[in-house]
Design a protein around this motif. Structure first.
Motif, mmCIF file in Angstrom:
data_model
loop_
_atom_site.group_PDB
_atom_site.id
_atom_site.type_symbol
_atom_site.label_atom_id
_atom_site.label_comp_id
_atom_site.label_asym_id
_atom_site.label_seq_id
_atom_site.Cartn_x
_atom_site.Cartn_y
_atom_site.Cartn_z
ATOM 1 N N ALA A 234 -20.795 23.478 144.336
ATOM 2 C CA ALA A 234 -19.330 23.349 144.205
ATOM 3 C C ALA A 234 -18.974 22.385 143.075
ATOM 4 C CB ALA A 234 -18.740 22.865 145.526
ATOM 5 N N SER A 235 -19.688 21.254 143.001
ATOM 6 C CA SER A 235 -19.403 20.276 141.951
ATOM 7 C C SER A 235 -19.656 20.889 140.569
ATOM 8 C CB SER A 235 -20.288 19.040 142.125
ATOM 9 O OG SER A 235 -20.013 18.428 143.357
ATOM 10 N N ARG A 236 -20.764 21.652 140.473
ATOM 11 C CA ARG A 236 -21.109 22.269 139.181
ATOM 12 C C ARG A 236 -20.020 23.265 138.775
ATOM 13 N NH1 ARG A 236 -25.777 23.750 140.798
ATOM 14 N NH2 ARG A 236 -25.311 25.959 141.037
ATOM 15 N N LEU A 237 -19.622 24.092 139.729
ATOM 16 C CA LEU A 237 -18.604 25.114 139.431
ATOM 17 C C LEU A 237 -17.250 24.475 139.099
ATOM 18 C CD1 LEU A 237 -19.555 27.728 142.163
ATOM 19 C CD2 LEU A 237 -19.823 27.969 139.695
ATOM 20 N N ARG A 238 -16.896 23.413 139.858
ATOM 21 C CA ARG A 238 -15.621 22.726 139.588
ATOM 22 C C ARG A 238 -15.618 22.133 138.181
ATOM 23 N NH1 ARG A 238 -12.342 21.173 144.073
ATOM 24 N NH2 ARG A 238 -11.656 19.336 142.939
ATOM 25 N N ALA A 239 -16.787 21.583 137.795
ATOM 26 C CA ALA A 239 -16.881 20.998 136.457
ATOM 27 C C ALA A 239 -16.752 22.080 135.384
ATOM 28 C CB ALA A 239 -18.205 20.259 136.323
ATOM 29 N N GLN A 240 -17.354 23.272 135.667
ATOM 30 C CA GLN A 240 -17.325 24.351 134.659
ATOM 31 C C GLN A 240 -15.911 24.861 134.429
ATOM 32 O OE1 GLN A 240 -20.071 27.375 135.926
ATOM 33 N NE2 GLN A 240 -21.878 26.106 135.489
ATOM 34 N N ILE A 241 -15.101 24.890 135.499
ATOM 35 C CA ILE A 241 -13.737 25.422 135.308
ATOM 36 C C ILE A 241 -12.714 24.308 135.089
ATOM 37 C CG2 ILE A 241 -14.158 27.568 136.529
ATOM 38 C CD1 ILE A 241 -12.863 26.389 138.980
ATOM 39 N N GLY A 242 -13.193 23.070 134.905
ATOM 40 C CA GLY A 242 -12.307 22.009 134.433
ATOM 41 C C GLY A 242 -11.638 21.172 135.485
ATOM 42 N N PHE A 243 -12.048 21.292 136.796
ATOM 43 C CA PHE A 243 -11.487 20.417 137.824
ATOM 44 C C PHE A 243 -12.035 19.011 137.660
ATOM 45 C CE2 PHE A 243 -10.456 24.183 140.471
ATOM 46 C CZ PHE A 243 -9.173 23.819 140.803
ATOM 47 N N ALA A 244 -11.181 18.023 137.916
ATOM 48 C CA ALA A 244 -11.666 16.647 137.887
ATOM 49 C C ALA A 244 -12.497 16.396 139.140
ATOM 50 C CB ALA A 244 -10.491 15.683 137.857
ATOM 51 N N LEU A 245 -13.631 15.739 138.981
ATOM 52 C CA LEU A 245 -14.460 15.405 140.122
ATOM 53 C C LEU A 245 -13.975 14.084 140.716
ATOM 54 C CD1 LEU A 245 -18.015 16.287 138.768
ATOM 55 C CD2 LEU A 245 -16.611 17.596 140.356
ATOM 56 N N THR A 246 -13.748 14.078 142.015
ATOM 57 C CA THR A 246 -13.265 12.863 142.675
ATOM 58 C C THR A 246 -14.455 12.078 143.232
ATOM 59 O OG1 THR A 246 -11.370 14.161 143.363
ATOM 60 C CG2 THR A 246 -11.624 11.993 144.371
ATOM 61 N N PRO A 247 -14.683 10.889 142.726
ATOM 62 C CA PRO A 247 -15.808 10.118 143.262
ATOM 63 C C PRO A 247 -15.513 9.667 144.689
ATOM 64 C CG PRO A 247 -14.540 8.770 141.744
ATOM 65 C CD PRO A 247 -13.938 10.143 141.703
ATOM 66 N N LEU A 248 -16.545 9.579 145.518
ATOM 67 C CA LEU A 248 -16.359 9.094 146.882
ATOM 68 C C LEU A 248 -16.007 7.612 146.850
ATOM 69 C CD1 LEU A 248 -19.375 10.783 148.686
ATOM 70 C CD2 LEU A 248 -16.952 11.296 149.010
ATOM 71 N N PRO A 249 -15.026 7.184 147.653
ATOM 72 C CA PRO A 249 -14.673 5.761 147.647
ATOM 73 C C PRO A 249 -15.778 4.916 148.279
ATOM 74 C CG PRO A 249 -13.407 6.938 149.312
ATOM 75 C CD PRO A 249 -14.183 7.966 148.562
#
Lengths: 278, 166
Positions: free
Chosen positions: A105-120
């Motif tokens: 999911a993280s890889r795909l989100r990065a490919q389509i330009g979603f910002a990755l939210t770091p865990l607090p």
């Protein structure tokens, strides 16, 4: 039996008038400090002075309970141990699968330009006092401004969301629980084919109420409810934190919306430790 | 005059009751019944001290309780001070060496305190507040009996202000 009053009336009323005046003055001071998210210096000093005694009393009770509970529960422990081992085995398998899915999911989100939210980051805290006031559903934790805690931070238990920090002293902080009627959180049904959004509100009792849900929304008893990450006015709760499970689905009086009861995931009357999301 | 040790025991009872309530107060509930040990100690100790000391003890309990997260700090302080004063005033008129009086006064004192609180900080959910207050009064009344029996042993014999000859 009636006894003779030996006190002059003026003296009798003088004490209470002074005390009420002091109470009103201190109340205004406490309220003014709390509106800025900080405890008044007097409240902070009182907490600092009494915290060791309160935590000491709690520690004694916890120690005694641990020393005696195994005697009472000796027969149950073996069965519980086997059940938990089987449960851990299942969970380890699920976690491995979820890590894979998360990475994809993280890889795909990065490919389509979603910002990755770091865990607090999480800061562990012990409970100093549980439900200290009958007029608001709150807990006091042993972390404060000196640990970097600020008003508005989210507090979780291992099982799910507890609430939000509403006042901070140097060594302690007060947390308003989700069950308090002044607390609300943007929420969503976790089931993939539902994803119904609403707002979970405290009812003042042990359950939550999910409101602002259409009457034709797909919600079932047993559905998991998590934070939606929406609702700036309600405070910023990160997305995906467990809130609870749906226990009842009904229509409101007008029939235009659903009334949903949610049992909180966290046990609000047995909190011993909590995590503050930094 | 009240003896000095009576007042000291009253302070110990109220502060000790508050600390125990903070540590274990959530376990002092059975169904809807919920007791406030600090307040119960105030009511029972108030039977052995005068009106002014009762008011000061009540204010002190209010400050302690308000420091631990009440959003109605002023109302909590005023209502506790008024309740402490009220039981202190009654102490001058009532035969205090009776468990029945202690239980009845704690029940009535809790309702008076909640009423004073409501007058200072009106709640929108009146029904729930009234029901909760009633159950708290019941819980406090029940808890008053063991607290009274414990405090009487240390406080009653130190109080020498009652002039039975008059």
């Amino acid at each position: 039996m009636l006894l003779t009053d030996t006190h002059r009336p003026r003296n009798r009323y003088f004490g209470v008038v002074i005390c009420v005046a002091i109470g009103i003055g201190l109340g205004i001071w406490f309220g003014a400090s709390r509106s800025t998210g900080r405890s008044s210096p007097l409240a902070a000093a009182v907490r600092s002075a009494t915290q060791p005694a309160v935590m000491g009393a709690r520690a004694v009770g916890t120690w005694m309970r641990r020393q005696t509970s195994w005697v009472v529960r000796a027969r149950q422990l073996e069965a519980e141990n086997q059940r938990l081992r089987a449960h851990v085995g299942r969970l380890e398998g699920e976690i491995a699968g979820l890590h894979e899915a998360d990475a994809a999911a993280s890889r795909l989100r990065a490919q389509i330009g979603f910002a990755l939210t770091p865990l607090p980051r999480r800061l562990a805290a012990d409970v100093v006092a549980l439900h200290p006031s009958p007029y608001c559903d709150s807990v006091t934790l042993n972390r404060g401004a000196s640990d970097g805690i600020r008003a508005g931070m989210v507090v979780c238990a291992p099982q799910g969301v507890l609430g939000r920090v509403f006042e901070v002293a140097p060594g302690t902080c007060g947390v308003l629980l989700l069950t308090d009627s002044r607390c609300a959180i943007g929420s969503v049904i976790q089931r993939a084919d539902s994803r119904v959004t609403g707002v979970c509100r405290g009812t003042g009792a042990k359950s939550l109420s999910m409101v602002y849900v259409d009457h034709d929304a797909d919600v079932r008893v047993g559905d998991a409810v998590v934070s939606s990450g929406m609702g700036e006015a309600l405070g910023i709760f990160p997305k995906g934190l467990p809130i609870g499970r749906v226990t009842r689905v009904g229509d409101d009086m007008s029939g235009a919306a659903k009334v949903i009861d949610v049992a909180p995931a966290a046990a609000y009357d047995r909190i011993e430790e909590a995590y503050i999301l930094l | 005059m009240k003896s000095r040790s009576t007042r000291i025991w009253a302070w110990i009872a109220v502060v000790g009751g508050f600390i125990f309530d903070m540590a274990y107060g959530h376990t002092l509930s059975v169904g809807p019944l919920r007791a406030d040990l600090g307040f119960v100690c105030l009511m029972v100790a108030g039977l052995f001290v005068g009106a002014s000391t009762g008011a000061v003890l009540g204010l002190a309990l209010g400050i302690l309780q308000a420091s631990y997260g009440s959003v109605y700090a002023g109302s909590v302080m005023v209502s506790r001070a008024a309740a402490g004063w009220g039981v202190g005033v009654l102490e001058e008129h009532l035969f205090r060496d009776s468990a029945h009086v202690a239980v009845a006064l704690t029940f009535a004192g809790t309702l008076f305190c909640e009423l004073t609180f409501f007058a200072c900080a009106p709640q929108s959910a009146i029904g729930e507040f009234a029901t909760g207050s009633f159950w708290t009064a019941c819980g406090n009344g029940l808890l008053a009996l063991p607290v009274y029996l414990a405090l009487r042993r240390v406080m009653a014999r130190r109080t020498d202000d009652v002039d039975y000859s008059r």
